[in-house]
Design an enzyme around this catalytic site. Sequence first.
Site, short mmCIF file in Angstrom:
data_model
loop_
_atom_site.label_atom_id
_atom_site.label_comp_id
_atom_site.label_asym_id
_atom_site.label_seq_id
_atom_site.Cartn_x
_atom_site.Cartn_y
_atom_site.Cartn_z
N CYS A 1 0.81 -1.23 0.00
CA CYS A 1 0.00 0.00 0.00
C CYS A 1 0.84 1.28 0.00
CB CYS A 1 -0.96 0.01 1.19
SG CYS A 1 -2.20 -1.28 1.05
N HIS B 1 -3.35 7.43 3.37
CA HIS B 1 -3.73 6.15 2.75
C HIS B 1 -5.14 5.80 3.23
CE1 HIS B 1 -3.76 2.19 1.26
NE2 HIS B 1 -3.55 1.58 2.42
N ASN C 1 -9.98 0.34 0.00
CA ASN C 1 -8.52 0.43 0.03
C ASN C 1 -7.99 0.03 -1.36
OD1 ASN C 1 -5.79 0.06 0.34
ND2 ASN C 1 -5.93 -1.13 2.24
N1 ACO Z 1 -18.34 -9.00 8.21
C1 ACO Z 1 -18.78 -9.40 9.43
N2 ACO Z 1 -17.93 -9.82 10.39
C2 ACO Z 1 -16.62 -9.86 10.09
C3 ACO Z 1 -16.12 -9.49 8.84
C4 ACO Z 1 -17.04 -9.03 7.87
N3 ACO Z 1 -16.67 -8.62 6.65
N4 ACO Z 1 -14.78 -9.62 8.85
C5 ACO Z 1 -14.43 -10.06 10.07
N5 ACO Z 1 -15.54 -10.22 10.82
C6 ACO Z 1 -15.65 -10.69 12.21
C7 ACO Z 1 -14.47 -11.51 12.65
O1 ACO Z 1 -14.65 -12.87 12.25
C8 ACO Z 1 -14.51 -11.34 14.16
O2 ACO Z 1 -15.51 -12.20 14.67
P1 ACO Z 1 -15.33 -12.96 16.09
O3 ACO Z 1 -15.22 -11.83 17.10
O4 ACO Z 1 -16.57 -13.77 16.20
O5 ACO Z 1 -14.06 -13.74 15.95
C9 ACO Z 1 -15.03 -9.91 14.34
O6 ACO Z 1 -15.62 -9.54 13.07
C10 ACO Z 1 -13.96 -8.90 14.74
O7 ACO Z 1 -12.84 -9.05 13.89
P2 ACO Z 1 -11.58 -8.09 14.00
O8 ACO Z 1 -10.60 -8.47 12.95
O9 ACO Z 1 -11.10 -8.05 15.41
O10 ACO Z 1 -12.27 -6.67 13.64
P3 ACO Z 1 -11.63 -5.22 13.64
O11 ACO Z 1 -12.47 -4.30 14.41
O12 ACO Z 1 -10.15 -5.21 13.92
O13 ACO Z 1 -11.81 -4.76 12.10
C11 ACO Z 1 -10.46 -4.59 10.09
C12 ACO Z 1 -11.19 -5.52 11.08
C13 ACO Z 1 -11.51 -3.71 9.43
C14 ACO Z 1 -9.75 -5.45 9.06
C15 ACO Z 1 -9.46 -3.69 10.84
O14 ACO Z 1 -8.71 -4.48 11.74
C16 ACO Z 1 -8.49 -2.99 9.91
O15 ACO Z 1 -8.87 -2.08 9.17
N6 ACO Z 1 -7.20 -3.33 9.96
C17 ACO Z 1 -6.16 -2.63 9.19
C18 ACO Z 1 -6.17 -2.93 7.73
C19 ACO Z 1 -5.02 -2.17 7.06
O16 ACO Z 1 -4.77 -1.02 7.38
N7 ACO Z 1 -4.27 -2.79 6.19
C20 ACO Z 1 -3.06 -2.13 5.72
C21 ACO Z 1 -3.04 -1.85 4.34
S1 ACO Z 1 -3.45 -3.23 3.33
C22 ACO Z 1 -2.08 -3.58 2.30
O17 ACO Z 1 -0.99 -3.19 2.51
C23 ACO Z 1 -2.35 -4.55 1.13
#
Ligand code: ACO
Length: 337
Positions: free
Chosen positions: A127, A264, A294
């Site tokens: 990214c 980003h 993203n």
């Molecule tokens: N819909 C419904 N539920 C979901 C989904 C979805 N699409 N995806 C995950 N869940 C569930 C999980 O299974 C989990 O369930 P559980 O509690 O029963 O186990 C719950 O939601 C919470 O999951 P988390 O991963 O803890 O959720 P979080 O609040 O952290 O949000 C997210 C996830 C949006 C991915 C966030 O962590 C994030 O944005 N992370 C950073 C991403 C990023 O910046 N990436 C860098 C760039 S990408 C690159 O370089 C290619």
Amino acid sequence: MPRGGIDDIAGRTVLIYSRIAGTGSYLPEKIVTNADLEKVVDTTDEWISSRTGIRERRRAADGETTGDLAFYAATHALEAAGVKASEIDLIVLGTTTPDIIFPSTACLLQHRLGANGCAAFDVNAACSGFMYALGVADQFIRSGQVKKALVVGSETLSRMLDWSDRSTCVLFGDGAGAVVLEASNEPGILTTKLHADGAYKHLLYNPVGVSAGFNEQEPNHGIRVMMTGNEVFKVAVKTLDRIVGETLEAAGMHESDVDWLIPHQANLRIIEATAKRLKLSMDRVIVTVDRHGNTSSGSVPLALDEAVRSGKVQRGQTLLLEAFGGGFTWSSALLKY
Ligand code: ACO
């Protein structure tokens, strides 16, 4: 602040900056809404929008490639800059989804634009791809080797997603952005910062490749994004907090000097944390994640172009650009637009 320079005819050192002469972007036509994704995986619009801020993203048509998106974005940037493709001395293209393994997408783009002969190469920093490309092109201009550079971030992340994995497929979109950089005596890019720490590979990666091998038993040959989202989230917030301070310090500037944050676009909550760190209200932050998702390397230049074309960003204003991605990589640029 240390700047590159060349000696003029009288032997005086003339400072060189790279300045953004024009911006451009391109989004594929097809819009994929959160409601569309509710039909594909076990998710809800409420979960996606509350956790990420994303409402919709674009998806490239069958046969539409990263190079196609890059071409349209680059064409718009060249038009905006009033620069002909034949005047370009350097093309640096950030992508993690190249059209083919080689030649680079930058070379494919160069030929399509008719800029044949200039240096052209891709940068893979996930990214941070566009920000790395911007940092590299800035160095070429500062050193006096290059007068005009085309810097592009372009991705078709939809091609490397596992569409049965709800934790990743809802996050990404396709798109491209570009800038034309020109050598100038006026600032210009004030500073760029590029960092990486490969120790974090396990938190965000694509597990297969040419040398490591593909997995024939898995859909899409095992090509997919593997991400421990909540861990990435925590490191991203902390790391971006650090790089913002480092960037301002390098340029001898303060939070209050920044007119616009162009971050980003991975997650609205990460963006809000960085804005808070800068003591910037959200109306001084360019947000496109709600409509683009993203787009990896495409995200920062897409947001920049949208801000320029909407009239929000004006000439002479100070912009802070930053990105964080797989590697981990993280990067920033502070510039006078
Ligand atoms: N819909 C419904 N539920 C979901 C989904 C979805 N699409 N995806 C995950 N869940 C569930 C999980 O299974 C989990 O369930 P559980 O509690 O029963 O186990 C719950 O939601 C919470 O999951 P988390 O991963 O803890 O959720 P979080 O609040 O952290 O949000 C997210 C996830 C949006 C991915 C966030 O962590 C994030 O944005 N992370 C950073 C991403 C990023 O910046 N990436 C860098 C760039 S990408 C690159 O370089 C290619």
